[in-house]
Design a protein around this motif. Structure first.
Motif: not given
Length: 224
Positions: A56-60, A151-154, A157-158
């Motif tokens: 999910g690199g682009a979202a991260k 929280g957003v990052f995790v 990732h999920l």
């Protein structure tokens, strides 16, 4: 009605407008100057290098970039308009669901309201109403900001693991040597250093913003 609008603290010439015309205006100028003297591109490239190759690199990237932008802009709308022009098309190009791409950028940009050192406009009003130092309010916001972006990052990732979202291609990632060039990093560090110096030395928040602006100009011009 005339007395309330023009003579009272709640009207046109009241405290809220006074804070907007002085403190908030100074920090808007500081943030704009920092972002448009190369800080914006540097933050984006840092975000690409930090998280572009993970699931999910682009979202991260959108999350990290919005967090970095939020630290110096304090405006969710400006954050979306700046980082979203890059991150949302990138997520769409990698076949991320469009509502997901828009939601990630909107949520991540909103976190800039509680991201020190600048926070959002409400922080300056809080300092004025409560009679507390801006430094104390910024420090109180540090832990919530960290937890918010964690929280957003995790969550991203999920979701990325479950939906098999793509990573950012290698050819779109800048090299570390390009990102960490002195002429790109020094103005940002100097600007934030000037801001922190003003706050920690007990200067007014407007004067602290001026120190940040001054250090941005003094370091950006010679290095260019």
């Amino acid at each position: 009605m005339t007395e309330t609008i023009y003579l009272g603290d709640l009207g046109v010439w009241g405290m809220l407008v006074g804070v907007a015309a002085t403190t908030i205006a100074a920090f808007v100028l500081f943030g704009c100057l920092l972002l448009h003297t190369g800080g914006g591109n540097t933050f984006m490239d840092l975000a690409l290098r930090i998280s572009g190759r993970s699931p999910g690199g682009a979202a991260k990237v959108a999350t990290v970039a919005s967090g970095l932008f939020g630290m110096v802009s304090g405006s969710a709308v400006a954050n979306v308009a700046t980082t979203g022009n890059f991150t949302i098309p990138m997520m769409k190009r990698l076949n991320y669901p469009r509502p997901f791409a828009a939601g990630v950028e909107a949520v991540a940009s909103t976190g800039g309201q509680i991201a020190p050192p600048i926070l959002g406009a409400a922080a300056f009003i809080m300092a004025e109403i409560l009679g507390e130092s801006y430094l104390r309010i910024a420090l109180a916001a540090l832990l919530p900001a960290i937890l918010f972006y964690l929280g957003v990052f995790v969550t991203i990732h999920l979701v990325a693991k479950r939906r098999q979202l793509q990573v950012v291609p290698d050819d779109e990632l800048p090299s570390w040597s390009e990102v960490m060039r002195p002429e790109r990093i020094i103005p940002i560090l100097a600007a934030l250093g000037g801001l922190f110096y003003g706050v920690l030395s007990g200067r007014s928040i407007q004067m602290s913003a001026f120190y940040g602006i001054l250090m941005t100009v003094l370091t950006f011009v010679p290095l260019r």
